[in-house]
Design a protein around this motif. Sequence first.
Motif, PDB file in Angstrom:
ATOM      1  N   VAL A 173      55.612 102.116  94.225  1.00 18.11           N
ATOM      2  CA  VAL A 173      55.076 100.628  94.724  1.00 18.11           C
ATOM      3  C   VAL A 173      54.680 100.628  96.071  1.00 18.11           C
ATOM      4  O   VAL A 173      54.247  99.910  96.724  1.00 18.11           O
ATOM      5  CB  VAL A 173      56.176  99.610  94.605  1.00 18.11           C
ATOM      6  N   LEU A 174      54.868 102.142  96.717  1.00 15.14           N
ATOM      7  CA  LEU A 174      54.197 102.390  98.042  1.00 15.14           C
ATOM      8  C   LEU A 174      52.758 102.202  98.109  1.00 15.14           C
ATOM      9  O   LEU A 174      51.956 102.609  97.250  1.00 15.14           O
ATOM     10  CB  LEU A 174      55.031 103.543  98.722  1.00 15.14           C
ATOM     11  N   SER A 175      52.316 102.000  99.227  1.00 10.63           N
ATOM     12  CA  SER A 175      50.848 101.993  99.473  1.00 10.63           C
ATOM     13  C   SER A 175      50.275 103.442  99.291  1.00 10.63           C
ATOM     14  O   SER A 175      50.889 104.286  99.284  1.00 10.63           O
ATOM     15  CB  SER A 175      50.212 101.511 100.952  1.00 10.63           C
ATOM     16  N   ASP A 176      48.908 103.513  99.111  1.00  8.69           N
ATOM     17  CA  ASP A 176      48.150 104.811  98.884  1.00  8.69           C
ATOM     18  C   ASP A 176      48.285 105.653 100.160  1.00  8.69           C
ATOM     19  O   ASP A 176      48.353 106.812  99.953  1.00  8.69           O
ATOM     20  CB  ASP A 176      46.767 104.658  98.297  1.00  8.69           C
ATOM     21  N   LYS A 181      50.564 110.618 102.433  1.00  6.23           N
ATOM     22  CA  LYS A 181      51.482 111.254 103.593  1.00  6.23           C
ATOM     23  C   LYS A 181      52.619 112.068 102.883  1.00  6.23           C
ATOM     24  O   LYS A 181      52.982 113.101 103.421  1.00  6.23           O
ATOM     25  CB  LYS A 181      51.891 110.263 104.874  1.00  6.23           C
ATOM     26  N   LEU A 182      53.442 111.694 101.838  1.00  5.09           N
ATOM     27  CA  LEU A 182      54.358 112.038 101.288  1.00  5.09           C
ATOM     28  C   LEU A 182      54.014 113.283 100.441  1.00  5.09           C
ATOM     29  O   LEU A 182      54.693 114.372 100.530  1.00  5.09           O
ATOM     30  CB  LEU A 182      55.198 110.877 100.128  1.00  5.09           C
ATOM     31  N   GLU A 199      55.375  95.239 103.813  1.00  7.35           N
ATOM     32  CA  GLU A 199      53.953  94.839 103.567  1.00  7.35           C
ATOM     33  C   GLU A 199      53.357  96.314 103.687  1.00  7.35           C
ATOM     34  O   GLU A 199      53.790  96.948 104.535  1.00  7.35           O
ATOM     35  CB  GLU A 199      53.427  93.783 104.436  1.00  7.35           C
ATOM     36  N   GLU A 200      51.985  96.318 103.195  1.00  5.53           N
ATOM     37  CA  GLU A 200      51.257  97.608 103.460  1.00  5.53           C
ATOM     38  C   GLU A 200      50.811  97.737 104.798  1.00  5.53           C
ATOM     39  O   GLU A 200      51.050  99.016 105.300  1.00  5.53           O
ATOM     40  CB  GLU A 200      49.787  97.298 102.525  1.00  5.53           C
ATOM     41  N   LYS A 201      50.565  96.861 105.639  1.00  6.48           N
ATOM     42  CA  LYS A 201      50.216  97.020 106.964  1.00  6.48           C
ATOM     43  C   LYS A 201      51.506  97.615 107.622  1.00  6.48           C
ATOM     44  O   LYS A 201      51.440  98.401 108.517  1.00  6.48           O
ATOM     45  CB  LYS A 201      49.793  95.807 107.778  1.00  6.48           C
ATOM     46  N   GLU A 202      52.611  96.864 107.492  1.00  2.00           N
ATOM     47  CA  GLU A 202      53.911  97.672 108.005  1.00  2.00           C
ATOM     48  C   GLU A 202      54.228  98.892 107.663  1.00  2.00           C
ATOM     49  O   GLU A 202      54.703  99.573 108.558  1.00  2.00           O
ATOM     50  CB  GLU A 202      54.972  96.474 107.639  1.00  2.00           C
ATOM     51  N   GLN A 203      53.920  99.271 106.579  1.00  2.00           N
ATOM     52  CA  GLN A 203      54.148 100.550 106.004  1.00  2.00           C
ATOM     53  C   GLN A 203      53.384 101.745 106.594  1.00  2.00           C
ATOM     54  O   GLN A 203      53.740 102.515 106.976  1.00  2.00           O
ATOM     55  CB  GLN A 203      53.905 100.843 104.274  1.00  2.00           C
ATOM     56  N   LYS A 204      52.108 101.148 106.884  1.00  2.00           N
ATOM     57  CA  LYS A 204      51.393 102.199 107.670  1.00  2.00           C
ATOM     58  C   LYS A 204      51.637 102.309 109.112  1.00  2.00           C
ATOM     59  O   LYS A 204      51.802 103.294 109.503  1.00  2.00           O
ATOM     60  CB  LYS A 204      49.794 101.699 107.914  1.00  2.00           C
ATOM     61  N   LEU A 205      52.178 101.384 109.694  1.00  2.00           N
ATOM     62  CA  LEU A 205      52.536 101.356 111.318  1.00  2.00           C
ATOM     63  C   LEU A 205      53.907 102.190 111.297  1.00  2.00           C
ATOM     64  O   LEU A 205      54.092 102.777 112.006  1.00  2.00           O
ATOM     65  CB  LEU A 205      52.935 100.026 111.682  1.00  2.00           C
TER      66      LEU A 205
END
Length: 237
Positions: A173-176, A181-182, A199-205
């Motif tokens: 369910v995580l963003s691409d 990165k994983l 949210e996707e933006k928060e995940q990237k941050l």
Amino acid sequence: MALGKGLSAILDEVGQAYENETGGICAYSFGHVREIDVEDIAPNPYQPRKYFDEDALLELSESIKQHGLLQPIVVVDKGDDEYLLVAGERRLRAHELAELDTIKVIIADVDIDDAKLRELALIENIQRENLNSIELAHSYDELIKVYEITHDELSLVLHKSRSQITNTLRLLVLSDYVQKKLIQNDISQGHAKILVGFEEKEQKLFVDTIIGQKLSVREAERLARNSRNLNQKTVVS
């Protein structure tokens, strides 16, 4: 649909066949060992492993050139000098990298249909822990969907805990961006699990912060917890 029946036996027989070969016995109930042309082997179309570490492949290639192949790959004979790879794609790729014309194989004396080929490729990689976390999650997901089984049933087949299977599946369910990165080992699975629900933006941050500041999993957990608390206060106010 039944899953797993006979696969562990096949893998055990492959290992036994190789042990017999090294002991000087050249005939097996499972199959036999011979040298065949690398170009005559087609890859398994159901191979779940998509990422191969190039440096590790180069090391394996150099080792094979110096010492030879210690464990044959496994193929099935499709006729007309054509073979289909069942297990050992990394070793096959290393041979290609070394520009070797032939490779030692065990030819399995079994009839493997597409369903069994997919099943064997998935479980062989899972059991030997050859997959990264995302490939493993996709493999679990495919087994569950194809064979219409539950997390509990899959855990019994693979001898993995149900929680391990469920937590691994949640990575999908995580963003691409996070998944990439994983896969690249820029973050650990422990880091990635923390990001589920953001949210996707928060995940990237979060990922950029974890990498940039070299945060441990515990430090990342604290950061995520503080962020959730802040979001809750914002909603309340």
